[in-house]
Design an enzyme around this catalytic site. Structure first.
Site, PDB file in Angstrom:
ATOM      1  N   THR A 101     -13.913   4.180   6.675  1.00 61.77           N
ATOM      2  CA  THR A 101     -14.567   3.631   5.482  1.00 61.77           C
ATOM      3  C   THR A 101     -14.388   2.118   5.545  1.00 61.77           C
ATOM      4  O   THR A 101     -13.776   1.608   6.487  1.00 61.77           O
ATOM      5  CB  THR A 101     -13.895   4.149   4.189  1.00 61.77           C
TER       6      THR A 101
ATOM      7  N   TYR B  41       0.841  -1.203   0.000  1.00 60.91           N
ATOM      8  CA  TYR B  41       0.000   0.000   0.000  1.00 60.91           C
ATOM      9  C   TYR B  41       0.884   1.265   0.000  1.00 60.91           C
ATOM     10  O   TYR B  41       0.671   2.188  -0.799  1.00 60.91           O
ATOM     11  CB  TYR B  41      -0.922  -0.020   1.218  1.00 60.91           C
TER      12      TYR B  41
ATOM     13  N   LYS C  86       1.083   4.070  -3.025  1.00 59.03           N
ATOM     14  CA  LYS C  86       0.699   5.485  -2.883  1.00 59.03           C
ATOM     15  C   LYS C  86       1.885   6.416  -3.170  1.00 59.03           C
ATOM     16  O   LYS C  86       1.707   7.514  -3.705  1.00 59.03           O
ATOM     17  CB  LYS C  86       0.105   5.734  -1.493  1.00 59.03           C
TER      18      LYS C  86
ATOM     19  N   TRP D 290       3.342  17.805  11.097  1.00 63.56           N
ATOM     20  CA  TRP D 290       4.294  17.669  12.214  1.00 63.56           C
ATOM     21  C   TRP D 290       5.700  18.000  11.760  1.00 63.56           C
ATOM     22  O   TRP D 290       6.104  17.630  10.663  1.00 63.56           O
ATOM     23  CB  TRP D 290       4.314  16.232  12.757  1.00 63.56           C
TER      24      TRP D 290
HETATM   25  N1  LIG Z   1     -10.128   5.546   4.336  1.00 59.19           N
HETATM   26  C1  LIG Z   1      -8.937   6.059   4.557  1.00 59.19           C
HETATM   27  O1  LIG Z   1      -8.521   6.285   5.698  1.00 59.19           O
HETATM   28  C2  LIG Z   1      -8.027   6.400   3.388  1.00 59.19           C
HETATM   29  C3  LIG Z   1      -6.864   7.091   3.665  1.00 59.19           C
HETATM   30  C4  LIG Z   1      -6.012   7.409   2.624  1.00 59.19           C
HETATM   31  C5  LIG Z   1      -6.316   7.058   1.332  1.00 59.19           C
HETATM   32  N2  LIG Z   1      -7.472   6.377   1.091  1.00 59.19           N
HETATM   33  C6  LIG Z   1      -7.742   6.009  -0.304  1.00 59.19           C
HETATM   34  O2  LIG Z   1      -9.042   6.382  -0.672  1.00 59.19           O
HETATM   35  C7  LIG Z   1      -9.479   5.544  -1.743  1.00 59.19           C
HETATM   36  C8  LIG Z   1     -10.869   5.044  -1.409  1.00 59.19           C
HETATM   37  O3  LIG Z   1     -10.795   4.204  -0.268  1.00 59.19           O
HETATM   38  P1  LIG Z   1     -11.923   4.220   0.860  1.00 59.19           P
HETATM   39  O4  LIG Z   1     -11.282   4.577   2.118  1.00 59.19           O
HETATM   40  O5  LIG Z   1     -13.076   4.995   0.380  1.00 59.19           O
HETATM   41  O6  LIG Z   1     -12.237   2.660   0.965  1.00 59.19           O
HETATM   42  P2  LIG Z   1     -13.473   1.800   0.482  1.00 59.19           P
HETATM   43  O7  LIG Z   1     -14.723   2.294   1.089  1.00 59.19           O
HETATM   44  O8  LIG Z   1     -13.050   0.394   0.718  1.00 59.19           O
HETATM   45  O9  LIG Z   1     -13.543   2.093  -1.081  1.00 59.19           O
HETATM   46  C9  LIG Z   1     -12.726   1.464  -2.007  1.00 59.19           C
HETATM   47  C10 LIG Z   1     -13.409   1.541  -3.348  1.00 59.19           C
HETATM   48  O10 LIG Z   1     -12.535   0.953  -4.303  1.00 59.19           O
HETATM   49  C11 LIG Z   1     -13.290   0.052  -5.075  1.00 59.19           C
HETATM   50  N3  LIG Z   1     -12.442  -0.997  -5.587  1.00 59.19           N
HETATM   51  C12 LIG Z   1     -11.572  -1.794  -4.920  1.00 59.19           C
HETATM   52  N4  LIG Z   1     -11.022  -2.676  -5.754  1.00 59.19           N
HETATM   53  C13 LIG Z   1     -11.561  -2.425  -6.986  1.00 59.19           C
HETATM   54  C14 LIG Z   1     -11.396  -2.999  -8.263  1.00 59.19           C
HETATM   55  N5  LIG Z   1     -10.583  -4.049  -8.473  1.00 59.19           N
HETATM   56  N6  LIG Z   1     -12.109  -2.493  -9.297  1.00 59.19           N
HETATM   57  C15 LIG Z   1     -12.960  -1.460  -9.113  1.00 59.19           C
HETATM   58  N7  LIG Z   1     -13.142  -0.865  -7.922  1.00 59.19           N
HETATM   59  C16 LIG Z   1     -12.454  -1.352  -6.880  1.00 59.19           C
HETATM   60  C17 LIG Z   1     -14.346  -0.487  -4.121  1.00 59.19           C
HETATM   61  O11 LIG Z   1     -15.476  -0.950  -4.839  1.00 59.19           O
HETATM   62  P3  LIG Z   1     -15.885  -2.466  -5.140  1.00 59.19           P
HETATM   63  O12 LIG Z   1     -15.434  -3.297  -3.971  1.00 59.19           O
HETATM   64  O13 LIG Z   1     -17.367  -2.389  -5.303  1.00 59.19           O
HETATM   65  O14 LIG Z   1     -15.178  -2.810  -6.411  1.00 59.19           O
HETATM   66  C18 LIG Z   1     -14.723   0.785  -3.385  1.00 59.19           C
HETATM   67  O15 LIG Z   1     -15.650   1.540  -4.128  1.00 59.19           O
HETATM   68  C19 LIG Z   1      -8.447   4.426  -1.867  1.00 59.19           C
HETATM   69  O16 LIG Z   1      -7.592   4.692  -2.944  1.00 59.19           O
HETATM   70  C20 LIG Z   1      -7.692   4.512  -0.560  1.00 59.19           C
HETATM   71  O17 LIG Z   1      -6.378   4.038  -0.678  1.00 59.19           O
HETATM   72  C21 LIG Z   1      -8.349   6.038   2.081  1.00 59.19           C
END
Ligand SMILES: NC(=O)c1ccc[n+]([C@@H]2O[C@H](COP(=O)([O-])OP(=O)(O)OC[C@H]3O[C@@H](n4cnc5c(N)ncnc54)[C@H](OP(=O)(O)O)[C@@H]3O)[C@@H](O)[C@H]2O)c1
Length: 261
Positions: free
Chosen positions: A198, A163, A167, A261
């Site tokens: 999430t 991961y 990123k 920070w």
């Molecule tokens: N939550 C945090 O704290 C956080 C922090 C930093 C960065 N992010 C980034 O934010 C982005 C969204 O994450 P989130 O936190 O919103 O998590 P999430 O709720 O798990 O959302 C992830 C999304 O990615 C989709 N996805 C995963 N694998 C896929 C695939 N093979 N094809 C198409 N869609 C796919 C999932 O949909 P399906 O399962 O329906 O395909 C879902 O819509 C990610 O890039 C994550 O790295 C999140």
């Protein structure tokens, strides 16, 4: 200029990949609230259909496409379908992502490949496929990647080598695409979220981030709490706004001060 002229997206089309939950769904809501017609893609069709219904209630057109972001041909077909249904894409948001935990010394190659394929390679391929269309049309556009604070630093909380590497890759993907497509008026930026509850971070059985994780986030985040997913909306609208035509190659933290920070 009015707020509508600065940030309004009426008559423009957005495609959010990874919109079936979490931050991607919030991005779709923000784009629709600004007046864009919004296409949403991910693998879970029912989730997408429910969200599309919600977006239509805001008075915009919405189109759901079930596709795996790591399948290049399926995503090309999805882009063609979206443009046929809604019109030329103005904004692409790459929010599809996943994480696989595990210490680097034992991290399985399979976990690494899965994470790199969706978080990094799919973001590149989608950007390339959408930008080709923008360039063929001779039209500008906006590409926004959802990166992470782990794009610029290691995780002090979880062992997640794939991961963190993905990123870091997304951050430099953003910069390289920004300079290559600048002359076409296609801006490429990223949002670097801190921690948000999430499906990526919440323990599904407990319905919340686990207590130890939550305590670490509170301690390491100057604002002392995880973000509310809706708090990503304003930054997304800033980066997709027609008037943000001089902002490219930037990685904007939405992290409660994590990187201060
Ligand atoms: N939550 C945090 O704290 C956080 C922090 C930093 C960065 N992010 C980034 O934010 C982005 C969204 O994450 P989130 O936190 O919103 O998590 P999430 O709720 O798990 O959302 C992830 C999304 O990615 C989709 N996805 C995963 N694998 C896929 C695939 N093979 N094809 C198409 N869609 C796919 C999932 O949909 P399906 O399962 O329906 O395909 C879902 O819509 C990610 O890039 C994550 O790295 C999140």
């Amino acid at each position: 200029m009015s707020i509508e002229e600065l940030f309004g997206l009426e008559g423009r089309v957005a495609l959010v990949v990874g919109a079936s939950s979490g931050l991607g769904a919030e991005c779709a809501r923000a784009l629709a609230a600004a007046g864009a017609d919004v296409a949403i893609a991910a693998r879970r069709k029912e989730r997408l259909q429910a969200l599309a219904g919600e977006l239509r209630e805001l008075g915009v057109r919405a189109h759901a496409v079930a596709a795996d972001a790591s399948d290049d041909a399926a995503m090309q077909a999805a882009i063609d379908e979206v443009e046929a249904e809604l019109g030329p894409i103005w904004t692409l948001v790459n929010s599809a992502g996943l994480s696989r935990l595990g210490r680097a010394i034992k991290h399985a190659r399979e976990k690494w490949d899965q994470v790199i394929a969706v978080n990094l390679t799919a973001a590149f391929v989608m950007s390339q496929q959408v930008a080709r269309k923008m360039i063929e049309r001779g039209e500008p556009g906006r590409i926004v990647h959802i990166s992470s604070v782990l794009g610029r630093g290691a995780s002090p909380i979880h062992p997640q080598i794939g991961y963190a590497a993905s990123k870091g890759g997304v951050d430099n993907l953003t910069r390289q695409l920004a300079i290559e497509w600048a002359s076409q008026g296609i801006t490429v930026n990223a949002i670097a979220p801190g921690y948000f509850p999430t499906e990526l971070t919440v323990d599904p059985e407990a319905g919340a981030m686990d207590a130890e994780f939550s305590a670490a986030v509170e301690r390491l985040t100057p604002l002392g709490r995880p973000g509310d997913p809706a708090e990503i909306r304003t930054t997304l609208l800033y980066l997709t706004a027609p008037a943000s035509s001089y902002v490219t190659g930037s990685i904007v933290p939405v992290d409660g001060g994590w990187t201060a920070w």
